[in-house]
Every structure is written in structure tokens, then in C-alpha cells.
Design a protein around this motif. Structure first.
Motif, mmCIF file in Angstrom:
data_model
loop_
_atom_site.group_PDB
_atom_site.id
_atom_site.type_symbol
_atom_site.label_atom_id
_atom_site.label_comp_id
_atom_site.label_asym_id
_atom_site.label_seq_id
_atom_site.Cartn_x
_atom_site.Cartn_y
_atom_site.Cartn_z
ATOM 1 N N THR A 47 -9.615 0.602 7.973
ATOM 2 C CA THR A 47 -8.332 0.874 7.346
ATOM 3 C C THR A 47 -7.213 0.461 8.272
ATOM 4 O O THR A 47 -7.377 0.392 9.487
ATOM 5 C CB THR A 47 -8.165 2.376 7.039
ATOM 6 N N LYS A 106 -4.803 -8.119 2.413
ATOM 7 C CA LYS A 106 -5.013 -6.746 1.954
ATOM 8 C C LYS A 106 -3.662 -6.154 1.587
ATOM 9 O O LYS A 106 -2.611 -6.767 1.824
ATOM 10 C CB LYS A 106 -5.675 -5.911 3.048
ATOM 11 N N ASP A 124 0.816 -1.218 0.000
ATOM 12 C CA ASP A 124 0.000 0.000 0.000
ATOM 13 C C ASP A 124 0.852 1.271 0.000
ATOM 14 O O ASP A 124 0.384 2.329 -0.419
ATOM 15 C CB ASP A 124 -0.975 0.006 1.181
ATOM 16 N N PHE A 132 -0.771 3.171 -3.548
ATOM 17 C CA PHE A 132 -1.662 4.261 -3.162
ATOM 18 C C PHE A 132 -0.926 5.584 -2.968
ATOM 19 O O PHE A 132 -1.517 6.561 -2.534
ATOM 20 C CB PHE A 132 -2.421 3.911 -1.869
ATOM 21 N N GLU A 172 -7.286 -3.389 -7.100
ATOM 22 C CA GLU A 172 -6.547 -2.252 -6.547
ATOM 23 C C GLU A 172 -5.189 -2.085 -7.228
ATOM 24 O O GLU A 172 -4.763 -0.965 -7.528
ATOM 25 C CB GLU A 172 -6.355 -2.437 -5.037
ATOM 26 N N LYS A 175 -7.703 2.686 -3.884
ATOM 27 C CA LYS A 175 -8.287 1.879 -2.815
ATOM 28 C C LYS A 175 -9.709 1.463 -3.188
ATOM 29 O O LYS A 175 -10.423 2.168 -3.894
ATOM 30 C CB LYS A 175 -8.314 2.667 -1.507
ATOM 31 N N ASN A 176 -10.106 0.305 -2.654
ATOM 32 C CA ASN A 176 -11.401 -0.257 -3.044
ATOM 33 C C ASN A 176 -12.580 0.605 -2.614
ATOM 34 O O ASN A 176 -13.610 0.617 -3.269
ATOM 35 C CB ASN A 176 -11.543 -1.682 -2.505
#
Length: 540
Positions: free
Chosen positions: A535, A347, A302, A306, A414, A420-421
Motif C-alpha cells: 500500500t 495506481k 485514492d 476510497f 476500483e 480497493k482491489n
């Protein structure tokens, strides 16, 4: 090559556990090199699988780009059938792009087969263009006369007789040693109990001294802190031997109790796969509970996909490699490991990246162990991260390997989109990623969700990954593929994919309707007593 087991292994094709090795240097012309290598391996595979029951082996070389010579060999254990040998080698060849993409050399070794390639000669060449290498035939060669006397006993030379005696003694000694080891293991073996109440004292060899970990992390200083997860902080450390480590320090008020701690220690210690984070050990000292992992310098996925700046570092080749690596790690958990495991919390923040940006699945605190024939289970304690949870688990507590498949599908979308979903941006509006991907698919415009910075990558591969992602997040559990099917879909373009049906948690497109759905979801969470989180921005 040698192998032993406490069960029958003859005539049984097995690809796990596998071992990978690759050279550090990259080739100059990747596409040309890979094309020659694929053709060479395909010819060798056909030659090796045609071998009889005495050997299934082939080796050869070919000329690659810039007149570079590529040497390669493939081998199966000779007890395999032709089809099993072919299947094993095809699987091993499928690992080459994952472990050794663009490298000057690499090897894949499994229990039933193996292959290797290099740009230097590592086997003796012959006059044949395509050579099946094997041991020389046994021949009776008379000893050369060197002026000394040779004693003949029962038709054998003294040298030959001594060899027979040594061989016999060695064989007997080896058998006695094996018997002693078997008796010792039988005595030491403990009866298997419930996994979640297993005694971690059997893992003494993994236990670290608390004071040494304090020194390694500079007394858990803020400068060494890598991040804060749901169960505590993660620190970077360096052991006295110079090895870098990552230490998860469980907080006193952590939601992870002794059960989860035992889960993670005993579970991860048994897992060995290049796409799973490696547990080095643990520490118990009073109220302190520490998990010591290998240190991965690039943190979690992430932090890249992201991040507006770092996402540029992940071109499509790297992203596709990450997708396939995650898929192979999950397949190992579900099918190829000695245990059958549901991760339960897959995730982006639980996928760590090593120095070469290879993915490693981490955080097994919520993992569930299945007996080998068990296919599903139920729980009243919902734990995980919303957005990645399958609907049947979030709403009813039903879980299976297909709940991990759902999470994988969300993660694939993603990675392709770079968003992000729960907060997919369409201009100035915000939408739900699964819903927008589904609507785009229905309208024939799935390319709308592709990250714009991926221009220049294989559009066909991106669209195929979107297709596979939508298959994985289907609302109907039975319609979702297994991870074995997902890996196969990712490994070949010749397989026709089924048409996906509606995903779970479908929301209407548009900022107004999405906000209403988001408020409804928040209200649902406040009324529930589960332990799920929305999150988790830092790796645990």
C-alpha cells in the motif's frame, strides 16, 4: 498556421502533440448543447474532408438550447488525404468531451488538424448556411488614383516593385537564419547514450536553487507537508512569483537512487500532455535531491474514491472522465510521445487531480524507457505495488506495455466500484476485487460491483467500463488490449467488445479462502528480495 520539422511531414497525419483550450463558464443545458454541437461538427467534418488539395476547412453556426447560437469551425492541413483528414478530425472530436465537457467554448489543435467552437462569432459569416471559409482569390486590382504620381517599372507599379524587393530580401534572410540555426543545433547536439546514465547537466534550465525552495516550503515544515510516499515526503510551496508548487524531497534512505532520480527528471521533462503531471524542475544540493512539480490542489485519486465522504463528489460523469483521461495519458506514454515509456507503477495514489478534478498521471521514478521497436523486457528487480502488478511481472519479471494495461484495468474496476482491489467488501465479508468482478461477470450480474452512490449515472457506460477493465486484467498477455484499443473502446459505443477470459491472480470468493490467499501472499513477499509495496496511502 505554420509548422516546420527536420523530417518529412507532408501527407502524414499526426495528432500529437495536441493542445487544448476551453472557456471557464458552463452551459445551462449540457445535453441539448452537446447534441447540437455534435451534429454541427459532423456536418463540418464532412464538408472539410471533401475539400481539395488547396484547402480543407469549414465553418458554420447553429442554434442551440435557449436560442443560443453556437459557432464552430474545423480544419485540416490541405496535404492530407480525405481519409486522413477525417481520421484526424474524428480523433480531435473525441477530445472535446474530455477537455471541454459542458463548457461554452473550446478548441483542440493538433499538427494535422484543429477545431474550435464558441458561443460568440469568431469568424466572418457569409450567406451560406454551411460555409467553407478560406482566403480570398488572388486578383489584379488596379491602384486607386489619389492625385499622386505612380511609377511603372517593367509592367509593375513602384509599390508592387517595393513589395517584391521586400519579399525577396525577407525570404533570403529567413533562409539564412534557418541555416544558422540548423548549424548551431548540429554543433550543440550531444550523442545519445543509455537513458539511465544520461547526464542531467543538460537540464540546467530546469535546475532550482535549494535556498529558494527552502524559503518556498517554509524550510520543509510539517504544516506544508502534503504526504509521505515510498521515496520521501511531498511538500507544498510557493515561489517568490506567487506560483504554487509541489516539492518531492527524496529521503537519504530512499529506495530511489541516482538512477531513478535521473529517470524522473529527464523522462518527465520531455513529456507534455494534459493528463500527465508537469515537472517544473529539480534541485541537487549535497545529499539533497528535490523534484519540483506543478501543484494540484485535490491531491490524489485514492483520497476521493476510497473515502466514505469525498467519494460522493465523484459522480459517474466525473469518474468516467477520469478513466478516459488516464487512458489517454497512458496512450501518450506508450505510443504518442517521442519516447516509448512504461510507467510501471500506475495506481490510484499516483493519479493526481487538478482543481477541476482532471486526472494527471504522476511518479515516474520506476518508469522504463523502450526503444521505439522494443515490445517487452525482463528484470530481476521487481518494483511496484502488489494488487496492480501484472502476474507475468510480479512472478517472472517480464514487463511490457501490457503490464501497464493490467494496472489500468485494476484501476478502472476500483473507480467503478469505489473500493480497493485487495479489500472489496460484500456485506460483512471481504473479497478480492478482480475475483469478485470475474465471478459476477460469469453469473451475469456485473452490476454487483458498481458503487451504490453512482445511481443516476449511465449504467450502460458503467457496465462497459467493467467489461473493458476485465479485458485489461486477463491473465494471458496477448489477450489484453493495447491502450490505443482501450481508448477506442471508451470513445465509442458502436464497437463490439470481445468476451474477457480469466484474470490473473484469481482467488476464490469467500472470507475464509481470501484470508488464506492473503497469508500465502505475505509469506511469498517475506521470502523475496524485491522492492514492491502493498500500500501507499499518500501521493509521492
Amino acid at each position: 498556421m505554420l509548422r516546420y520539422s527536420n523530417r518529412s511531414i507532408f501527407g502524414i497525419m499526426e495528432r500529437s502533440p495536441s493542445y487544448f483550450q476551453w472557456e471557464r463558464d458552463n452551459v445551462t443545458s449540457v445535453d441539448g448543447f452537446n447534441q447540437v454541437l455534435r451534429d454541427l461538427f459532423d456536418r463540418l467534418r464532412i464538408r472539410a474532408t471533401s475539400g481539395g488539395s488547396s484547402r480543407k476547412f469549414a465553418a458554420a453556426n447553429a442554434t442551440g438550447p435557449d436560442s443560443q447560437t453556437i459557432y464552430a469551425l474545423v480544419q485540416c492541413t490541405p496535404d492530407l488525404s480525405k481519409q486522413d483528414c477525417d481520421d484526424c478530425l474524428v480523433g480531435a472530436l473525441g477530445d472535446i468531451p474530455i477537455c471541454c465537457y459542458g463548457k461554452e467554448g473550446g478548441s483542440v489543435v493538433a499538427p494535422s488538424c484543429g477545431l474550435k467552437y464558441e458561443i460568440y462569432r469568431f469568424f466572418e459569416p457569409t450567406a451560406d448556411t454551411l460555409t467553407s471559409m478560406g482566403p480570398p482569390p488572388l486578383e489584379m486590382v488596379p491602384p486607386e488614383s489619389n492625385g499622386t504620381n505612380t511609377t511603372i517599372t517593367n509592367g509593375k507599379t513602384g509599390v508592387a516593385l517595393r513589395v517584391d524587393i521586400i519579399t525577396a530580401v525577407s525570404t533570403v534572410s529567413f533562409l539564412v537564419l534557418i541555416i544558422i540555426i540548423c548549424i548551431y543545433l548540429r554543433i550543440m547536439r550531444k550523442p545519445r547514450g543509455n537513458f539511465e546514465t544520461a547526464d542531467i547537466s543538460s537540464e540546467d534550465s530546469l535546475q532550482f536553487d535549494f535556498d529558494k525552495i527552502k524559503v518556498a516550503t517554509n524550510n520543509f515544515s510539517d504544516e506544508n507537508k502534503l504526504g509521505q510516499g515510498g521515496f520521501g515526503a511531498v511538500y507544498q510551496g510557493r515561489l517568490y512569483n506567487g506560483q504554487d508548487i509541489a516539492v518531492k524531497r527524496l529521503s537519504d534512505n530512499s529506495r530511489q537512487g541516482n538512477t531513478e532520480f535521473k529517470n524522473e527528471v529527464l523522462l518527465v521533462a520531455k513529456l507534455q500532455h494534459r493528463n500527465l503531471v508537469r515537472l517544473l524542475g529539480f534541485c541537487l544540493e549535497g545529499r539533497e535531491k528535490l523534484l519540483i512539480y506543478e501543484f494540484l490542489p485535490n491531491k490524489s485519486l485514492d483520497h476521493f474514491i476510497f473515502d466514505p465522504t469525498k467519494r460522493v463528489e465523484l459522480d459517474w460523469v466525473r469518474r468516467y472522465k477520469i478513466i478516459v483521461g488516464i487512458a489517454r495519458g497512458l496512450l501518450y506514454l506508450h505510443q504518442d510521445s517521442q519516447l516509448r515509456i512504461i510507467h510501471h507503477d500506475l495506481k490510484a495514489s499516483n493519479v493526481l487531480l487538478d482543481a477541476e478534478l482532471n486526472p494527471k498521471i504522476s511518479d515516474f521514478g520506476m518508469a522504463r524507457l523502450f526503444v521505439i521497436d522494443q515490445s517487452h523486457g525482463n528484470t530481476r528487480r521487481i518494483a511496484g505495488t502488489y494488487g496492480y502488478m501484472a502476474p507475468e511481472y510480479a512472478l517472472q519479471g517480464h514487463f511490457s506495455v501490457k503490464t501497464d494495461v493490467f494496472s489500468f484495468g485494476v484501476l478502472v474496476l476500483e473507480i467503478v466500484s469505489g473500493q480497493k482491489n485487495g479489500s472489496f467488501c460484500i456485506g460483512e465479508e471481504t473479497a478480492h476485487l478482480l475475483s469478485y468482478a470475474w465471478e459476477s461477470w460469469r453469473k451475469g450480474t456485473p452490476s454487483n460491483i458498481i458503487d451504490p452512490i453512482l445511481k443516476g449515472g449511465s449504467t450502460a457506460e458503467m457496465l462497459r467500463c467493467i467489461h473493458i477493465g476485465l479485458l485489461c486484467v486477463q491473465e494471458n498477455v496477448a489477450d489484453r488490449p493495447t491502450m490505443a484499443s482501450a481508448v477506442l473502446m471508451l470513445s465509442t459505443n458502436s464497437l463490439t467488445l470481445p468476451i474477457p477470459t480469466q484474470p490473473g491472480f484469481l482467488m476464490k470468493i469467500g472470507s475464509e479462502s481470501y484470508r488464506q490467499s492473503s497469508e500465502t501472499r505475505s509469506e511469498f513477499v517475506q521470502q523475496s528480495a524485491n522492492e514492491a509495496s502493498f500500500t501507499d496511502p499518500y501521493p509521492r
